[in-house]
Design an enzyme around this catalytic site. Structure first.
Site, short mmCIF file in Angstrom:
data_model
loop_
_atom_site.label_atom_id
_atom_site.label_comp_id
_atom_site.label_asym_id
_atom_site.label_seq_id
_atom_site.Cartn_x
_atom_site.Cartn_y
_atom_site.Cartn_z
N GLU A 30 51.54 30.87 27.99
CA GLU A 30 50.84 29.73 27.38
C GLU A 30 49.39 29.70 27.85
OE1 GLU A 30 50.25 27.37 24.79
OE2 GLU A 30 52.39 27.09 25.13
N CYS A 88 46.57 26.86 33.27
CA CYS A 88 47.26 27.23 32.04
C CYS A 88 48.71 27.56 32.38
CB CYS A 88 46.54 28.39 31.35
SG CYS A 88 46.34 29.84 32.42
N HIS A 129 38.68 32.12 30.07
CA HIS A 129 40.07 32.52 30.28
C HIS A 129 40.63 33.03 28.95
CE1 HIS A 129 39.82 30.77 34.23
NE2 HIS A 129 39.28 29.71 33.67
#
Length: 290
Positions: free
Chosen positions: A5, A71, A218
């Site tokens: 995710e 995350c 990211h």
């Protein structure tokens, strides 16, 4: 390849002048990150900020504020309570908690509403949803005690989905030096010190510092749910459209969200090659316009 995710949770705290966050031992920040079920991989520092690159995103620490982005299936709210326990509710000037909609929310330990319910026991605040519930959207919970941000206090987030063509392949299994050479992600803004990490089999994270300014990237380039986040506190103002376009050219997403926080200004962005699906504006009680 197993699913990861990429959609992030984020919390930012500002503290009163009697608290100096950079005076805290590194062991405290190791423990705080562990509360979120992450770990510190590396760090860089400037005269104003320390940036920690994490196994799941990033932590930035200034004397007067802290920013934690995570995350995966992290438990950011647990780290938030650990921070409040350390500094005390009375020493918190402001708090902003964000949570992006996830691709697979059923895999998370909590949802936004559970996080807010727990945070409300410590910090008075209001919650919003930016965007439609059946499309990409951003949840936000902010403290409501009065706070006056510096006029130049600006944050921009670019949240990108469905990377197209070679942009996705660049971040799969390549060393950091190759990624920087191919994409120039380390030179989006000039004069920054850079710390980055390439994950196996795929994924990439970068922190960059210049004095009190930062930017962070990211990337989760997996085919199922490719996602990139870019965030910075560089005060862009007139150059904001050009800066967004520069980031989009690197990652080439099919669609993206932009969130901008500034005390005295709302922005209307029109990006060549893209059409606007929705614009949302809100003024927060702690002084920021979003």
């Amino acid at each position: 390849m197993s699913f990861f995710e990429g959609s992030e949770k984020k919390i930012e705290f500002g503290v009163k002048s009697n608290v100096k966050l950079r005076s805290f031992d590194r062991s405290y920040w190791v423990d705080l990150v562990a509360k979120a079920r992450a770990q510190i991989l590396s760090e860089i520092s400037s005269d104003a900020c320390t940036a920690y690159l994490l196994s799941e995103s990033s932590l930035f620490v200034w004397d007067d504020r802290m920013l934690l982005i995570t995350c995966g299936t992290t438990t950011l709210s647990e780290a938030a309570h650990f921070f409040i326990d350390k500094v005390g509710e009375d020493n918190i000037d402001f708090m902003i908690f964000e949570r992006k909609n996830e691709y697979m929310p059923h895999l998370q330990h909590t949802d936004f509403y559970e996080d807010v319910s727990a945070l409300r026991k410590r910090i008075k605040g209001r919650a919003f949803r930016f965007g439609k519930p059946d499309e990409h959207h951003l949840f936000l919970f902010h403290s409501t005690q009065k706070y006056q941000p510096d006029p130049n206090d600006c944050t921009i987030e670019i949240l990108m989905y469905d990377l197209q063509g070679p942009a996705r392949d660049v971040f799969t299994g390549k060393p950091c030096v190759d990624i920087r050479k191919i994409t120039n992600v380390d030179a989006i803004f000039p004069g920054f010190k850079v710390d980055d990490f390439s994950f196996s089999p795929c994924g990439y994270s970068l922190n960059a510092l210049r004095g009190s300014d930062y930017y962070t990237i990211h990337v989760t380039p997996q085919e199922q749910g490719s996602y990139v986040s870019f965030e910075s506190n560089v005060n862009l103002d007139e150059n904001i459209t050009n800066s967004v376009c520069r980031v989009l050219e690197i990652f080439r997403p099919k669609m993206f969200d932009v969130a901008i926080f500034k005390p005295d200004q709302h922005f209307d962005l029109d990006i060549p090659g893209f059409s606007v699906r929705k614009r949302v504006r809100q003024t927060l009680q702690n002084g920021y316009k979003v």
